[in-house]
Design a protein around this motif. Structure first.
Motif, PDB file in Angstrom:
ATOM      1  N   LYS A  62      -3.020  -2.811  -2.870  1.00 30.65           N
ATOM      2  CA  LYS A  62      -2.529  -3.847  -3.773  1.00 30.65           C
ATOM      3  C   LYS A  62      -2.726  -5.209  -3.127  1.00 30.65           C
ATOM      4  CE  LYS A  62      -0.864  -0.721  -6.589  1.00 30.65           C
ATOM      5  NZ  LYS A  62      -1.481  -0.454  -7.897  1.00 30.65           N
ATOM      6  N   LYS A  68      -4.895 -13.318  -4.058  1.00 30.31           N
ATOM      7  CA  LYS A  68      -5.961 -13.315  -5.067  1.00 30.31           C
ATOM      8  C   LYS A  68      -6.501 -14.719  -5.278  1.00 30.31           C
ATOM      9  CE  LYS A  68      -4.523  -9.259  -7.707  1.00 30.31           C
ATOM     10  NZ  LYS A  68      -4.020  -8.757  -9.007  1.00 30.31           N
ATOM     11  N   HIS A 101     -10.799  -5.820  -5.748  1.00 26.21           N
ATOM     12  CA  HIS A 101     -10.224  -7.134  -6.047  1.00 26.21           C
ATOM     13  C   HIS A 101     -11.317  -8.196  -6.179  1.00 26.21           C
ATOM     14  CE1 HIS A 101      -6.280  -5.481  -5.580  1.00 26.21           C
ATOM     15  NE2 HIS A 101      -6.568  -5.044  -4.372  1.00 26.21           N
ATOM     16  N   CYS A 104     -12.877  -7.644  -9.643  1.00 24.37           N
ATOM     17  CA  CYS A 104     -12.013  -8.136 -10.721  1.00 24.37           C
ATOM     18  C   CYS A 104     -12.028  -9.653 -10.803  1.00 24.37           C
ATOM     19  CB  CYS A 104     -10.578  -7.648 -10.508  1.00 24.37           C
ATOM     20  SG  CYS A 104     -10.311  -5.909 -10.872  1.00 24.37           S
TER      21      CYS A 104
END
Length: 202
Positions: A62, A68, A101, A104
Protein backbone atom coordinates in the motif's frame (compact mmCIF):
# COMPACT_ATOMS: atom_id res chain seq x y z
CA UNK A 1 1.91 -4.73 -29.82
CA UNK A 2 4.99 -4.21 -27.67
CA UNK A 3 8.19 -2.80 -29.08
CA UNK A 4 11.71 -3.18 -27.78
CA UNK A 5 14.56 -0.72 -28.05
CA UNK A 6 16.62 -3.50 -29.63
CA UNK A 7 14.06 -3.98 -32.40
CA UNK A 8 13.93 -0.24 -33.05
CA UNK A 9 17.70 -0.20 -33.61
CA UNK A 10 17.59 -3.23 -35.89
CA UNK A 11 14.75 -1.71 -37.94
CA UNK A 12 16.70 1.52 -38.42
CA UNK A 13 19.74 -0.42 -39.64
CA UNK A 14 17.64 -2.57 -41.94
CA UNK A 15 15.93 0.47 -43.48
CA UNK A 16 19.18 2.34 -44.05
CA UNK A 17 19.69 2.52 -47.81
CA UNK A 18 23.26 3.89 -47.61
CA UNK A 19 24.78 0.71 -46.16
CA UNK A 20 25.55 -2.30 -48.31
CA UNK A 21 23.99 -5.63 -47.41
CA UNK A 22 27.28 -6.94 -45.98
CA UNK A 23 27.76 -3.80 -43.89
CA UNK A 24 24.19 -4.08 -42.55
CA UNK A 25 24.75 -7.67 -41.49
CA UNK A 26 28.02 -6.77 -39.77
CA UNK A 27 26.45 -3.79 -38.01
CA UNK A 28 23.44 -5.83 -36.86
CA UNK A 29 25.75 -8.49 -35.43
CA UNK A 30 27.74 -5.84 -33.55
CA UNK A 31 24.58 -4.20 -32.17
CA UNK A 32 23.19 -7.56 -31.03
CA UNK A 33 26.48 -8.44 -29.37
CA UNK A 34 26.49 -5.14 -27.49
CA UNK A 35 22.86 -5.45 -26.39
CA UNK A 36 23.29 -9.05 -25.29
CA UNK A 37 26.36 -8.40 -23.15
CA UNK A 38 24.31 -8.57 -19.94
CA UNK A 39 21.81 -11.43 -19.61
CA UNK A 40 19.42 -9.63 -17.30
CA UNK A 41 15.70 -8.86 -17.68
CA UNK A 42 16.44 -5.13 -17.86
CA UNK A 43 18.56 -5.73 -20.98
CA UNK A 44 15.35 -6.13 -22.98
CA UNK A 45 13.04 -3.20 -22.25
CA UNK A 46 9.69 -3.23 -24.08
CA UNK A 47 7.36 -0.29 -24.58
CA UNK A 48 3.85 -1.57 -23.92
CA UNK A 49 0.46 0.22 -24.18
CA UNK A 50 -0.84 1.25 -20.76
CA UNK A 51 -4.08 -0.61 -21.37
CA UNK A 52 -2.21 -3.86 -22.06
CA UNK A 53 -1.10 -3.91 -18.41
CA UNK A 54 -3.36 -5.54 -15.81
CA UNK A 55 -2.77 -5.53 -12.03
CA UNK A 56 -2.16 -8.79 -10.21
CA UNK A 57 -4.61 -10.03 -7.57
CA UNK A 58 -2.10 -10.58 -4.78
CA UNK A 59 -0.12 -7.35 -4.30
CA UNK A 60 -0.10 -6.57 -0.54
CA UNK A 61 1.76 -3.27 -0.84
CA UNK A 62 0.00 0.00 0.00
CA UNK A 63 1.09 3.58 -0.58
CA UNK A 64 -0.14 6.61 1.34
CA UNK A 65 -1.45 9.70 -0.48
CA UNK A 66 1.60 11.90 0.31
CA UNK A 67 3.93 9.27 -1.17
CA UNK A 68 1.74 9.04 -4.28
CA UNK A 69 1.99 12.81 -4.75
CA UNK A 70 5.76 12.58 -4.32
CA UNK A 71 5.99 9.76 -6.87
CA UNK A 72 3.95 11.76 -9.40
CA UNK A 73 6.19 14.78 -8.91
CA UNK A 74 9.28 12.61 -9.31
CA UNK A 75 8.08 11.13 -12.60
CA UNK A 76 7.03 14.52 -13.93
CA UNK A 77 10.31 16.21 -13.04
CA UNK A 78 12.86 13.39 -13.34
CA UNK A 79 11.18 11.15 -15.89
CA UNK A 80 10.61 7.39 -15.79
CA UNK A 81 13.77 6.01 -14.23
CA UNK A 82 12.87 2.34 -14.03
CA UNK A 83 10.62 0.00 -16.01
CA UNK A 84 7.65 -1.88 -14.62
CA UNK A 85 8.12 -5.62 -14.06
CA UNK A 86 5.53 -7.86 -15.71
CA UNK A 87 4.84 -11.51 -16.40
CA UNK A 88 4.98 -12.99 -19.91
CA UNK A 89 2.44 -11.77 -22.46
CA UNK A 90 -0.80 -13.76 -22.46
CA UNK A 91 -3.83 -12.89 -24.60
CA UNK A 92 -2.19 -9.55 -25.47
CA UNK A 93 -1.90 -8.61 -21.80
CA UNK A 94 0.87 -8.41 -19.21
CA UNK A 95 0.20 -9.00 -15.51
CA UNK A 96 2.05 -6.58 -13.22
CA UNK A 97 4.64 -8.03 -10.87
CA UNK A 98 6.09 -4.72 -9.67
CA UNK A 99 5.26 -1.09 -10.38
CA UNK A 100 1.52 -0.95 -9.66
CA UNK A 101 1.58 2.53 -8.14
CA UNK A 102 3.72 3.95 -10.96
CA UNK A 103 1.35 2.40 -13.52
CA UNK A 104 -1.75 3.85 -11.78
CA UNK A 105 -0.23 7.30 -11.46
CA UNK A 106 0.87 7.38 -15.10
CA UNK A 107 -2.63 6.33 -16.22
CA UNK A 108 -4.23 9.16 -14.23
CA UNK A 109 -1.77 11.85 -15.36
CA UNK A 110 -2.64 13.40 -18.72
CA UNK A 111 0.80 14.98 -18.88
CA UNK A 112 2.60 11.66 -18.40
CA UNK A 113 0.24 9.78 -20.72
CA UNK A 114 0.81 12.26 -23.52
CA UNK A 115 4.55 12.43 -22.93
CA UNK A 116 4.84 8.63 -23.02
CA UNK A 117 2.41 8.23 -25.93
CA UNK A 118 0.18 6.11 -23.64
CA UNK A 119 2.90 3.50 -23.22
CA UNK A 120 5.14 2.35 -20.37
CA UNK A 121 8.55 0.65 -20.31
CA UNK A 122 8.46 -2.90 -18.96
CA UNK A 123 10.76 -5.85 -18.46
CA UNK A 124 9.35 -9.37 -18.62
CA UNK A 125 10.08 -11.77 -15.78
CA UNK A 126 9.49 -15.36 -16.82
CA UNK A 127 8.52 -18.06 -14.38
CA UNK A 128 5.57 -19.66 -12.62
CA UNK A 129 2.82 -17.71 -10.87
CA UNK A 130 4.35 -18.70 -7.52
CA UNK A 131 7.68 -17.18 -8.53
CA UNK A 132 5.89 -14.04 -9.70
CA UNK A 133 4.16 -13.72 -6.32
CA UNK A 134 7.50 -14.09 -4.55
CA UNK A 135 9.06 -11.47 -6.85
CA UNK A 136 6.26 -9.02 -6.01
CA UNK A 137 6.73 -9.46 -2.27
CA UNK A 138 10.52 -9.22 -2.48
CA UNK A 139 10.29 -5.95 -4.42
CA UNK A 140 7.78 -4.55 -1.93
CA UNK A 141 9.56 -5.58 1.25
CA UNK A 142 12.63 -3.67 0.13
CA UNK A 143 10.77 -0.35 0.16
CA UNK A 144 7.20 -0.49 1.47
CA UNK A 145 4.92 -1.63 4.25
CA UNK A 146 2.51 -4.53 3.98
CA UNK A 147 -0.98 -4.75 5.38
CA UNK A 148 -1.25 -7.86 7.56
CA UNK A 149 -4.41 -9.10 5.86
CA UNK A 150 -2.97 -8.94 2.37
CA UNK A 151 0.42 -10.43 3.24
CA UNK A 152 -1.48 -13.15 5.10
CA UNK A 153 -3.23 -13.97 1.83
CA UNK A 154 0.15 -14.30 0.12
CA UNK A 155 1.34 -16.76 2.79
CA UNK A 156 -1.95 -18.64 2.46
CA UNK A 157 -1.58 -18.90 -1.33
CA UNK A 158 2.00 -20.16 -1.15
CA UNK A 159 1.14 -22.61 1.64
CA UNK A 160 -1.80 -24.03 -0.27
CA UNK A 161 0.50 -24.47 -3.28
CA UNK A 162 2.67 -26.81 -1.24
CA UNK A 163 5.33 -24.44 0.06
CA UNK A 164 6.52 -25.37 3.59
CA UNK A 165 7.11 -22.59 6.12
CA UNK A 166 10.90 -22.81 5.70
CA UNK A 167 10.60 -22.12 1.97
CA UNK A 168 8.21 -19.20 2.53
CA UNK A 169 10.58 -17.76 5.14
CA UNK A 170 13.52 -18.01 2.76
CA UNK A 171 11.65 -16.69 -0.28
CA UNK A 172 9.98 -13.71 1.42
CA UNK A 173 12.69 -12.83 3.93
CA UNK A 174 10.51 -13.59 6.96
CA UNK A 175 11.24 -15.00 10.40
CA UNK A 176 9.62 -18.24 11.55
CA UNK A 177 7.36 -16.51 14.08
CA UNK A 178 6.20 -14.01 11.43
CA UNK A 179 5.07 -16.81 9.10
CA UNK A 180 3.40 -18.60 12.02
CA UNK A 181 1.54 -15.45 13.14
CA UNK A 182 0.29 -14.81 9.61
CA UNK A 183 -1.00 -18.36 9.32
CA UNK A 184 -2.73 -18.01 12.68
CA UNK A 185 -4.14 -14.63 11.65
CA UNK A 186 -5.76 -16.24 8.61
CA UNK A 187 -7.11 -19.08 10.74
CA UNK A 188 -5.03 -21.59 8.82
CA UNK A 189 -4.22 -24.17 11.46
CA UNK A 190 -4.10 -26.91 8.86
CA UNK A 191 -1.28 -25.09 7.09
CA UNK A 192 1.16 -25.33 10.00
CA UNK A 193 0.11 -28.65 11.56
CA UNK A 194 3.34 -30.25 10.34
CA UNK A 195 5.67 -27.41 11.43
CA UNK A 196 8.30 -27.95 14.10
CA UNK A 197 7.73 -26.03 17.35
CA UNK A 198 9.99 -25.35 20.27
CA UNK A 199 9.58 -27.46 23.42
CA UNK A 200 7.84 -24.55 25.13
CA UNK A 201 4.75 -25.46 23.10
CA UNK A 202 4.48 -28.88 24.74
Amino acid sequence: MSKSVKQDILNIIEENKVLSKDNKIELIERVLAALNTYKEPVSEVLWVPLNAIVPNTYNPNKMAVPEKRLLLRSMLEHGITQPLVVGPEKNQQYVLIDGYHRWCIIKKSKELCNRLNHKVPVVVLNGSIKNQIVATVRHNRARGQHQIGEIGEVVKTLSKNGWPSAKIMDALGMEADEVLRLKQFKGLGELFKDDDYSKSWN
